[in-house]
Design an enzyme around this catalytic site. Structure first.
Site, mmCIF file in Angstrom:
data_model
loop_
_atom_site.group_PDB
_atom_site.id
_atom_site.type_symbol
_atom_site.label_atom_id
_atom_site.label_comp_id
_atom_site.label_asym_id
_atom_site.label_seq_id
_atom_site.Cartn_x
_atom_site.Cartn_y
_atom_site.Cartn_z
ATOM 1 N N LYS A 170 0.862 -1.202 0.000
ATOM 2 C CA LYS A 170 0.000 0.000 0.000
ATOM 3 C C LYS A 170 0.889 1.240 0.000
ATOM 4 C CE LYS A 170 -2.707 1.283 3.669
ATOM 5 N NZ LYS A 170 -2.118 2.583 4.030
ATOM 6 N N GLU A 206 0.656 5.783 -0.242
ATOM 7 C CA GLU A 206 -0.200 6.961 -0.071
ATOM 8 C C GLU A 206 0.029 7.964 -1.197
ATOM 9 O OE1 GLU A 206 0.378 8.671 3.808
ATOM 10 O OE2 GLU A 206 -0.031 6.779 4.840
ATOM 11 N N GLU A 264 -9.418 7.516 3.365
ATOM 12 C CA GLU A 264 -9.352 7.821 4.800
ATOM 13 C C GLU A 264 -9.973 9.181 5.092
ATOM 14 O OE1 GLU A 264 -5.587 7.094 6.709
ATOM 15 O OE2 GLU A 264 -6.267 7.978 8.600
HETATM 16 O O1 KIV Z 1 -1.157 2.325 8.638
HETATM 17 C C1 KIV Z 1 -2.375 2.275 8.854
HETATM 18 O O2 KIV Z 1 -2.845 1.830 9.910
HETATM 19 C C2 KIV Z 1 -3.282 2.728 7.822
HETATM 20 C C3 KIV Z 1 -4.706 2.946 8.220
HETATM 21 C C4 KIV Z 1 -5.343 3.951 7.383
HETATM 22 C C5 KIV Z 1 -5.517 1.722 8.207
HETATM 23 O O3 KIV Z 1 -2.883 2.934 6.710
#
Ligand code: KIV
Length: 271
Positions: free
Chosen positions: A120, A122, A189
């Site tokens: 993941k 951002e 988010e």
């Molecule tokens: O690191 C994290 O906990 C996240 C949250 C938004 C779930 O990315």
């Protein structure tokens, strides 16, 4: 001829099929073996080794200090405990922004050294070349938009995102860009539920909400928060499913008292 194990683990095809069927996706964060074992056996679809480990495991105020080595360590612990869930790992701040080559090598390290199933990251347009580089290696990528904690110094706080029309349009554009690049999912988010609904309806890939409302295709919470371990942290979107802070404090106080008055160990608790 090579032999392949019969893989029962949730994968990106399973998650896509859930969106098509309208079956909601349940995701939680986790960072260690014991918790991963419990959450996996309970049937969580996705386990996120989040960079929130910086906050809940290491006690930092933001997610910025956590390193790639720390994330790989946490991911290895989770992978040893979880046999069924799709395991996703956050790339930490500074490993993918600005340089697709660095992004790819960080993602490859996570995949090789932990055995997780995806990454993941951002951001939207500003990191799209890094996203494409990671995807080019066959690594599933989940995007993360809205409140992006790695940009906390630019955002100026952890408030609601996507409030103005311009912000909302940018979020929809970024989500579409991530989908077109080949991301299997986008996490949203802390945005208004109506915007979460609009984005979820316009994407064919699943959306995951943390504070983005009930119309998203799935939900995620930080496990310490939903277990009520993080006393005093009560954002509007958080539902606490247990009060482990009280339960654990009570258990520890009982233990201290039993040790002090010599009632622990009892005769059946010694050799
Ligand atoms: O690191 C994290 O906990 C996240 C949250 C938004 C779930 O990315």
């Amino acid at each position: 001829m090579s032999q392949h194990k019969d893989i029962k683990r949730t994968n990106i095809q399973t998650l896509q099929a859930m969106k098509v069927k309208g079956e909601k996706i349940a995701m939680l964060t986790t960072y260690d073996y014991t918790m991963a074992t419990i959450l996996d056996q309970a049937g969580v679809d996705i386990l996120l080794v989040g960079d929130s480990a910086a906050n809940v495991m290491a006690g930092y105020e933001s997610t910025l200090p956590i390193t790639l080595e720390h994330m790989i360590y946490h991911a290895q612990c989770v992978v040893r405990g979880a046999k069924q869930a799709f395991i996703l790992v956050d790339l930490p701040f500074g490993t993918y922004q600005g340089n697709p080559r660095d992004a790819l090598s960080a993602a490859i390290r996570v995949m090789k050294e932990s055995g997780a199933q995806g990454i993941k990251v951002e951001g939207g347009a500003e990191i799209i070349d890094s996203v494409k580089a990671i995807l080019s290696a066959g690594i599933p990528v989940m995007g993360h938009l809205g409140l992006t904690p790695q940009s906390i110094n630019q955002l100026g706080g952890y408030g609601l995102q996507g409030k103005s029309e311009a912000e909302a349009n940018k979020l929809l554009e970024d989500a579409t860009l991530l989908q077109e690049a080949g991301c299997f999912s986008v996490l949203l988010e802390k945005i208004p539920a109506a915007l979460g609904k609009k984005i979820s309806e316009s994407l064919h890939i699943p959306t995951i909400s943390i504070g983005a409302g009930k119309y998203c295709d799935g939900q995620v919470l930080v496990v310490q928060d939903m277990m009520g371990m993080n006393k005093g942290f009560k954002p509007k979107f958080l539902r606490e499913y247990a009060n482990l802070f009280e339960v654990m404090t009570g258990a520890v106080q009982q233990y201290i008292s039993d040790v002090k008055d010599n009632s622990y160990p009892a005769s059946h608790e010694q050799y």
